[in-house]
Design a protein around this motif. Structure first.
Motif, short mmCIF file in Angstrom:
data_model
loop_
_atom_site.label_atom_id
_atom_site.label_comp_id
_atom_site.label_asym_id
_atom_site.label_seq_id
_atom_site.Cartn_x
_atom_site.Cartn_y
_atom_site.Cartn_z
N ASP A 160 -5.10 0.89 1.44
CA ASP A 160 -3.85 1.11 3.08
C ASP A 160 -4.34 1.13 4.36
O ASP A 160 -4.42 2.07 5.04
CB ASP A 160 -3.03 2.39 2.87
CG ASP A 160 -3.94 3.44 2.72
OD1 ASP A 160 -5.23 3.50 2.07
OD2 ASP A 160 -3.25 4.52 2.33
N CYS A 175 -6.43 1.54 6.34
CA CYS A 175 -7.38 1.97 6.97
C CYS A 175 -7.67 2.25 8.95
O CYS A 175 -8.42 2.02 9.21
CB CYS A 175 -8.58 2.59 6.60
SG CYS A 175 -8.09 4.15 5.37
N LEU A 176 -6.35 1.43 9.32
CA LEU A 176 -6.52 1.30 10.76
C LEU A 176 -6.33 2.81 11.70
O LEU A 176 -6.13 3.25 11.98
CB LEU A 176 -5.13 -0.40 11.33
CG LEU A 176 -5.83 -1.27 10.41
CD1 LEU A 176 -4.77 -2.28 11.01
CD2 LEU A 176 -6.82 -1.95 10.48
N PHE A 197 -9.79 -0.80 2.91
CA PHE A 197 -9.36 0.36 2.36
C PHE A 197 -8.06 -0.20 1.57
O PHE A 197 -7.65 -1.45 2.12
CB PHE A 197 -9.29 1.20 2.71
CG PHE A 197 -10.60 2.05 3.41
CD1 PHE A 197 -11.20 2.62 2.21
CD2 PHE A 197 -11.67 1.72 4.39
CE1 PHE A 197 -12.52 3.32 2.33
CE2 PHE A 197 -12.14 2.50 4.87
CZ PHE A 197 -13.17 2.65 3.63
#
Lengths: 352, 227
Positions: A85, A87-88, A83
């Motif tokens: 940003d 998305c961890l 993604f």
């Protein structure tokens, strides 16, 4: 990778997406402005959104078919997303993030060695850290690693570089290319940046208003868009530093030497040069203030909006310049003509 | 310095036991309910919402009376309980049930707050990484709603400690069996010379509530910071 997608999806807001294409290749781009349906397409391929009707086939495996009543859930599609940003997972360490998909990947599909990937993406020092203590570039590298470790059939890069600045962008591009080639993972690179598309893909689907407008090469797309673009066509020059002279840096570009004001001490560099910053002369101009005077051969000309693009060959390298239609007529520019390209030393913009 | 009598200690222990059991029992249901309400759209959602939140506004006595009717010999739930020989009325289990019903909306509220703050793309990411929806629920949604779960539990625990109206109807006030702190205070207040003992128990109730609410407050702060 071969993906065919003939689906229709209508949303409550009135937006609808309809595609009918087949694309095969390892590094495919999807280009379009925001709102053109790129991200919707990502969700459809990954199985996060269900189409109203149609069929989607990836490498011979049917992901969705309204006719046959097939709709593979996301976890069985083997399509991973990176993604914008990252998305961890904020509650897991870097290592647990990386291994999230790997642990869920059936043993028969596990082909990528965790250690090898960690070293390719240079994540060695980060493994024990919490993800909130990573920089933007590091986060995106971890997200990339996490996606690759699921051993996907296809990697979807959804505007994955848009939030990064130029230097980080180039770094991630480098890692993505290395990882994709080393582990043989095809990707679909979704972006509104023509530059990213040109650096990362060898063919591209152009999207607009929920439709695929065409399938072309990034180079062709860039030329087509030259006329409407505010910045013209961006030439990318890979150069090697030779020396510093006065206030200018001298670089080798193919067989030519170019003079650049915005240079630095790095031995290798990539510079951007807009087609608008190149002035063409049919005869040798005796005295010009610009520092670069290159003798070139016209290879081809092409129309783009109300401009004419001129493909030049300088030594072994290619350069795209643009002139207005009248200028092209006045100078009688056509293939096999010799021309002089004049470029100011300040027109080069450093990319890395 | 007034000391606690043995029946008082019984009441305190019973209150803690009832509140703890009611909270623990409600947790899985509260979590699933919050999950359903946060991540899904379905018919009758508003109706369910109203029904679950009813105990917040309804007099607890009404809840207690309805529960009494349902659990009684000829009640709605009698066919379910009878074969197992289960008699709930006037046992501490009835007090647990009453507390669970009344405290449930408070539990759910905090969990929903936490779940709503979870970026849905994290759930999507987990799905594309190979997790099924149950897997995703347990490995992404559950750990990320942890703060809300603890906050909601503490609030429900405090509410259960204070439960009076529903409990007295469905469980009665049998010393050592169903007489919790609020019921004991009520008994003391009604008997001559019981002021001292009532005040001591009040102090205990206040102390317990303050501790629980302090925990809840600090967790809620953490939650809003994350949002």
């Amino acid at each position: 990778m071969e993906l065919s997608m003939a689906v229709y999806k209508r949303f409550a807001g009135g937006f609808d997406l309809e595609t009918d294409f087949t694309v095969s290749g390892e590094q495919v781009g999807v280009f379009g402005v925001s709102g053109s349906g790129k991200s919707t397409m990502v969700s459809l391929i990954a199985g996060l959104v269900e189409p109203d009707q149609g069929e989607m086939v990836l490498d011979g495996v049917c992901l969705f078919s309204s006719e046959r009543g097939i709709n593979l859930p996301p976890q069985e599609r083997r399509v991973a997303i990176v993604f914008q940003d990252s998305c961890l997972f904020p509650h897991l360490s870097v290592e647990s993030n990386l291994l999230y998909g790997y642990r869920r990947c059936p043993a028969r599909h596990r082909q990528i060695d965790v250690k090898a990937l960690v070293s390719v993406l240079k994540l060695d020092g980060l493994l024990d850290r919490g993800v909130n203590r990573l920089s933007g570039g590091e986060k995106q590298r971890v997200a990339l690693g996490r996606a690759i470790l699921t051993n996907p059939r296809l990697l979807l890069m959804d505007e994955s570089l848009s939030a990064l600045d130029d230097a980080l962008k180039l770094q991630i591009i480098h890692y993505l290319k290395r990882a994709s080639e080393k582990f043989r993972i095809p990707y679909l690179f979704i972006s509104h940046s023509l530059l990213e598309i040109r650096l990362l893909t060898d063919q591209v689907l152009a999207m607009g208003e929920g439709r695929v407008l065409g399938q072309t090469t990034p180079e062709q797309l860039a030329r087509d868009r030259m006329g409407q673009s505010q910045v013209g066509y961006i030439n990318l020059l890979q150069v090697e530093k030779l020396r510093k002279m006065g206030g200018l840096y001298v670089y080798r570009w193919g067989l030519e030497e170019i003079f650049v004001s915005a240079g630095d001490e790095e031995p290798m560099a990539v510079f951007e040069l807009s087609s608008r910053d190149i002035i063409l002369f049919t005869r040798h101009p005796e005295a010009v203030s610009a520092r670069n005077l290159l003798k070139c051969t016209v290879m081809d000309t092409f129309p783009s909006g109300n401009k004419v693009g001129v493909e030049l060959r300088c030594g072994h390298e290619t350069l795209i310049a643009e002139v207005v239609v009248q200028a092209a007529d006045d100078l009688a520019i056509q293939a096999r003509n010799e021309v002089y390209a004049v470029i100011k030393a300040s027109s080069f913009r450093r990319l890395s | 310095m007034p000391v606690l009598s043995s029946p008082d200690i019984d009441a305190i222990v019973l209150s803690l036991k009832v509140a703890f059991t009611a909270t623990l029992l409600s947790l899985p249901f509260g979590f699933l309910y919050a999950y359903l309400m946060t991540f899904f759209k379905f018919r009758g959602k508003v109706l369910l919402e109203v029904l679950v939140n009813l105990p917040l506004t309804l007099p607890p006595v009404v809840m207690g009376y309805l529960l009494l009717l349902a659990l009684g010999k000829n009640g709605l739930l009698a066919p379910v309980l009878e074969p197992f020989g289960m008699r709930l009325i006037f046992t501490w289990k009835a007090a647990v049930l009453a507390s669970a019903l009344v405290g449930f909306p408070l539990l759910v509220r905090s969990i929903r707050l936490a779940m709503a703050s979870i970026d849905t793309r994290l759930v999507q990411a987990s799905r594309t990484l190979g997790a099924g929806s149950l897997d995703s629920l347990l490995t992404v949604i559950l750990p990320l709603s942890r703060t809300g779960i603890v906050a909601g539990s503490s609030l429900m625990f405090a509410r259960s400690m204070g439960e009076f109206g529903a409990t007295i109807i469905v469980a009665g006030s049998i010393p050592g069996v169903t007489r919790t702190i609020p019921l004991a205070i009520y008994d003391y207040a009604g008997s001559p010379g019981g002021e001292q003992a009532a005040l001591v128990l009040c102090a205990v109730a206040i102390a317990l509530s303050v501790v629980v609410l302090l925990v809840h407050e600090s967790l809620t702060r953490k939650l809003t910071r994350r949002q």
